[in-house]
Design a protein around this motif. Structure first.
Motif, PDB file in Angstrom:
ATOM      1  N   LEU A 106      -8.043   3.746  -7.934  1.00 41.73           N
ATOM      2  CA  LEU A 106      -6.642   4.141  -8.152  1.00 41.73           C
ATOM      3  C   LEU A 106      -5.882   4.172  -6.830  1.00 41.73           C
ATOM      4  O   LEU A 106      -4.729   3.742  -6.754  1.00 41.73           O
ATOM      5  CB  LEU A 106      -6.572   5.528  -8.797  1.00 41.73           C
ATOM      6  N   ILE A 107      -6.561   4.689  -5.777  1.00 44.54           N
ATOM      7  CA  ILE A 107      -5.924   4.744  -4.457  1.00 44.54           C
ATOM      8  C   ILE A 107      -5.600   3.330  -3.985  1.00 44.54           C
ATOM      9  O   ILE A 107      -4.488   3.051  -3.526  1.00 44.54           O
ATOM     10  CB  ILE A 107      -6.851   5.462  -3.448  1.00 44.54           C
ATOM     11  N   LEU A 108      -6.572   2.429  -4.131  1.00 41.47           N
ATOM     12  CA  LEU A 108      -6.360   1.032  -3.737  1.00 41.47           C
ATOM     13  C   LEU A 108      -5.189   0.419  -4.497  1.00 41.47           C
ATOM     14  O   LEU A 108      -4.328  -0.231  -3.908  1.00 41.47           O
ATOM     15  CB  LEU A 108      -7.602   0.201  -4.026  1.00 41.47           C
ATOM     16  N   ILE A 109      -5.163   0.639  -5.828  1.00 38.80           N
ATOM     17  CA  ILE A 109      -4.096   0.062  -6.654  1.00 38.80           C
ATOM     18  C   ILE A 109      -2.733   0.548  -6.178  1.00 38.80           C
ATOM     19  O   ILE A 109      -1.781  -0.215  -6.034  1.00 38.80           O
ATOM     20  CB  ILE A 109      -4.303   0.407  -8.144  1.00 38.80           C
ATOM     21  N   PHE A 110      -2.660   1.844  -5.882  1.00 39.76           N
ATOM     22  CA  PHE A 110      -1.391   2.440  -5.468  1.00 39.76           C
ATOM     23  C   PHE A 110      -0.897   1.823  -4.155  1.00 39.76           C
ATOM     24  O   PHE A 110       0.243   1.366  -4.059  1.00 39.76           O
ATOM     25  CB  PHE A 110      -1.577   3.954  -5.325  1.00 39.76           C
ATOM     26  N   PHE A 111      -1.787   1.794  -3.147  1.00 37.71           N
ATOM     27  CA  PHE A 111      -1.361   1.260  -1.854  1.00 37.71           C
ATOM     28  C   PHE A 111      -1.148  -0.250  -1.916  1.00 37.71           C
ATOM     29  O   PHE A 111      -0.270  -0.780  -1.234  1.00 37.71           O
ATOM     30  CB  PHE A 111      -2.360   1.637  -0.758  1.00 37.71           C
ATOM     31  N   ASP A 112      -1.943  -0.932  -2.746  1.00 36.73           N
ATOM     32  CA  ASP A 112      -1.736  -2.377  -2.915  1.00 36.73           C
ATOM     33  C   ASP A 112      -0.340  -2.661  -3.445  1.00 36.73           C
ATOM     34  O   ASP A 112       0.315  -3.616  -3.007  1.00 36.73           O
ATOM     35  CB  ASP A 112      -2.772  -2.955  -3.881  1.00 36.73           C
ATOM     36  N   ALA A 113       0.123  -1.841  -4.381  1.00 33.20           N
ATOM     37  CA  ALA A 113       1.463  -2.044  -4.941  1.00 33.20           C
ATOM     38  C   ALA A 113       2.523  -1.841  -3.862  1.00 33.20           C
ATOM     39  O   ALA A 113       3.482  -2.612  -3.764  1.00 33.20           O
ATOM     40  CB  ALA A 113       1.708  -1.084  -6.112  1.00 33.20           C
ATOM     41  N   ALA A 114       2.334  -0.811  -3.026  1.00 35.13           N
ATOM     42  CA  ALA A 114       3.273  -0.564  -1.935  1.00 35.13           C
ATOM     43  C   ALA A 114       3.279  -1.734  -0.960  1.00 35.13           C
ATOM     44  O   ALA A 114       4.343  -2.174  -0.495  1.00 35.13           O
ATOM     45  CB  ALA A 114       2.911   0.727  -1.215  1.00 35.13           C
ATOM     46  N   MET A 115       2.097  -2.267  -0.656  1.00 36.66           N
ATOM     47  CA  MET A 115       1.986  -3.380   0.285  1.00 36.66           C
ATOM     48  C   MET A 115       2.565  -4.665  -0.304  1.00 36.66           C
ATOM     49  O   MET A 115       3.162  -5.473   0.401  1.00 36.66           O
ATOM     50  CB  MET A 115       0.515  -3.607   0.671  1.00 36.66           C
ATOM     51  N   LEU A 116       2.387  -4.822  -1.627  1.00 36.38           N
ATOM     52  CA  LEU A 116       3.012  -5.969  -2.305  1.00 36.38           C
ATOM     53  C   LEU A 116       4.524  -5.913  -2.135  1.00 36.38           C
ATOM     54  O   LEU A 116       5.167  -6.921  -1.809  1.00 36.38           O
ATOM     55  CB  LEU A 116       2.646  -5.957  -3.798  1.00 36.38           C
ATOM     56  N   ALA A 117       5.089  -4.715  -2.323  1.00 40.12           N
ATOM     57  CA  ALA A 117       6.538  -4.553  -2.163  1.00 40.12           C
ATOM     58  C   ALA A 117       6.953  -4.838  -0.717  1.00 40.12           C
ATOM     59  O   ALA A 117       7.964  -5.505  -0.474  1.00 40.12           O
ATOM     60  CB  ALA A 117       6.962  -3.146  -2.575  1.00 40.12           C
ATOM     61  N   LEU A 118       6.150  -4.364   0.243  1.00 42.86           N
ATOM     62  CA  LEU A 118       6.493  -4.542   1.663  1.00 42.86           C
ATOM     63  C   LEU A 118       6.462  -6.018   2.062  1.00 42.86           C
ATOM     64  O   LEU A 118       7.399  -6.518   2.707  1.00 42.86           O
ATOM     65  CB  LEU A 118       5.526  -3.727   2.534  1.00 42.86           C
ATOM     66  N   VAL A 119       5.402  -6.715   1.669  1.00 46.49           N
ATOM     67  CA  VAL A 119       5.290  -8.125   2.071  1.00 46.49           C
ATOM     68  C   VAL A 119       6.354  -8.964   1.353  1.00 46.49           C
ATOM     69  O   VAL A 119       6.908  -9.904   1.930  1.00 46.49           O
ATOM     70  CB  VAL A 119       3.849  -8.654   1.843  1.00 46.49           C
ATOM     71  N   THR A 120       6.690  -8.576   0.106  1.00 46.06           N
ATOM     72  CA  THR A 120       7.757  -9.275  -0.625  1.00 46.06           C
ATOM     73  C   THR A 120       9.095  -9.087   0.074  1.00 46.06           C
ATOM     74  O   THR A 120       9.872 -10.040   0.232  1.00 46.06           O
ATOM     75  CB  THR A 120       7.846  -8.747  -2.067  1.00 46.06           C
ATOM     76  N   ALA A 121       9.357  -7.839   0.493  1.00 47.79           N
ATOM     77  CA  ALA A 121      10.613  -7.544   1.182  1.00 47.79           C
ATOM     78  C   ALA A 121      10.723  -8.351   2.468  1.00 47.79           C
ATOM     79  O   ALA A 121      11.756  -8.984   2.727  1.00 47.79           O
ATOM     80  CB  ALA A 121      10.701  -6.042   1.472  1.00 47.79           C
ATOM     81  N   GLY A 122       9.659  -8.347   3.265  1.00 46.94           N
ATOM     82  CA  GLY A 122       9.668  -9.092   4.519  1.00 46.94           C
ATOM     83  C   GLY A 122       9.860 -10.579   4.300  1.00 46.94           C
ATOM     84  O   GLY A 122      10.713 -11.221   4.945  1.00 46.94           O
ATOM     85  N   ALA A 123       9.098 -11.130   3.358  1.00 48.62           N
ATOM     86  CA  ALA A 123       9.131 -12.576   3.136  1.00 48.62           C
ATOM     87  C   ALA A 123      10.480 -13.021   2.595  1.00 48.62           C
ATOM     88  O   ALA A 123      11.025 -14.042   3.034  1.00 48.62           O
ATOM     89  CB  ALA A 123       8.015 -12.986   2.176  1.00 48.62           C
ATOM     90  N   SER A 124      11.058 -12.252   1.654  1.00 44.87           N
ATOM     91  CA  SER A 124      12.304 -12.724   1.054  1.00 44.87           C
ATOM     92  C   SER A 124      13.493 -12.520   1.987  1.00 44.87           C
ATOM     93  O   SER A 124      14.402 -13.350   2.009  1.00 44.87           O
ATOM     94  CB  SER A 124      12.547 -12.064  -0.301  1.00 44.87           C
ATOM     95  N   ALA A 125      13.470 -11.442   2.777  1.00 44.86           N
ATOM     96  CA  ALA A 125      14.544 -11.250   3.758  1.00 44.86           C
ATOM     97  C   ALA A 125      14.498 -12.363   4.790  1.00 44.86           C
ATOM     98  O   ALA A 125      15.537 -12.947   5.141  1.00 44.86           O
ATOM     99  CB  ALA A 125      14.411  -9.887   4.419  1.00 44.86           C
ATOM    100  N   ALA A 126      13.291 -12.694   5.263  1.00 49.48           N
ATOM    101  CA  ALA A 126      13.151 -13.780   6.235  1.00 49.48           C
ATOM    102  C   ALA A 126      13.563 -15.110   5.624  1.00 49.48           C
ATOM    103  O   ALA A 126      14.218 -15.925   6.277  1.00 49.48           O
ATOM    104  CB  ALA A 126      11.713 -13.846   6.737  1.00 49.48           C
ATOM    105  N   ALA A 127      13.208 -15.314   4.340  1.00 49.38           N
ATOM    106  CA  ALA A 127      13.576 -16.563   3.674  1.00 49.38           C
ATOM    107  C   ALA A 127      15.091 -16.709   3.598  1.00 49.38           C
ATOM    108  O   ALA A 127      15.626 -17.811   3.777  1.00 49.38           O
ATOM    109  CB  ALA A 127      12.962 -16.615   2.272  1.00 49.38           C
TER     110      ALA A 127
END
Lengths: 180, 180
Positions: A106-127
């Motif tokens: 559950l801990i992994l799932i939670f932080f994975d979701a946060a990291m998914l949001a972070l990498v998405t934010a970085g990638a799309s802003a840069a794009a």
């Protein structure tokens, strides 16, 4: 708490024990892919610079990622996600052995979701910024800078690939972690 | 383990039946908040335009969201997420009644993660462009357009709020759906 094997932990997982172990191994592999993707993106973006043989009043003769704050965010976001993935790797390997571990998953799932949001934010802003660098915007009078900084533009465009790959991998992983 | 209904569905949920129902109700409420957030963002961005009382050779006298492709993507992304949330609402309400439904919950979690990624991508790409509109970038010779288009800039900045709120709500919801 456990009997011969984790007795007392009931599971709503639709997968059998063997399939669950297979998904855990897949999780480790996908984590490796995402680590390589984010690391490559961060390094490719972070080490980019191009010095032009000439300069004018308006166009700067040297371009690097820190000239654009969004690209700095991209490097930071990718570095954070990469560091998290490296740290989460041991926990993910533990799940291969103890395939019914519940709370750590559950801990992994939670932080994975946060990291998914972070990498998405970085990638799309840069794009968005890379698109602007390529095409410019006539209405806002922002000129494309890629005519001058061609190799810089190629590098920053290319470095998006690793980040978007990591995004897809993390999204798939979310799903695999949930069904396992 | 189960009552007369949902016989045969075991659960690894760490929550009791009552708490699980509470989380399901919270899920419906959060979905409403996210619907309002994305809808408000899409409308606020989509209806923005400002006509200046003057114009020059370089600065266009009318500004609207479709002048910047990234803002168009923002409107589309928010509209898609809003439509998905409206469609998912009945399923979410069903979960309040049938609090142990398993596979339909997995479907929701999966699409919620995709929608979280989509709204994050739209919001952060738009934020990158809005930042540029406010601050400009001296190195790339991109001028801030907010001196001219002040009310346009206020609207596009404000419309980010709803989208970021929806992002936070969807991220929280991910976690609640997982523990329920």
């Amino acid at each position: 708490m456990e009997g011969p094997e984790e007795h007392g932990e009931t599971s709503k997982a639709p997968l059998s024990r063997g399939a669950s172990k297979g998904v855990s191994i897949l999780d480790v592999i996908l984590r490796f892919v995402a680590i390589i993707g984010t690391l490559a993106s961060a390094i490719a973006m972070g080490t980019t610079n191009q010095t032009l043989p000439f300069f004018t009043q308006f166009i700067r003769f040297k371009a690097q990622y820190s000239d654009l704050p969004t690209l700095t965010f991209f490097v930071v976001a990718n570095s954070i996600v990469c560091a998290y993935l490296v740290l989460s790797l041991p926990l993910s390997i533990v799940h291969v052995i103890r395939s019914r571990a519940k709370y750590s998953r559950l801990i992994l799932i939670f932080f994975d979701a946060a990291m998914l949001a972070l990498v998405t934010a970085g990638a799309s802003a840069a794009a968005a910024i890379v698109y602007l660098a390529h095409k410019g915007n006539a209405r806002a009078n922002w000129l494309a800078i890629c005519q001058q900084f061609d190799s810089f533009c190629e590098r920053i465009s290319g470095s998006l690939i690793g980040s978007f790959a990591a995004m897809v991998v993390l999204a798939c992983q979310q799903f695999f972690l949930k069904i396992s």
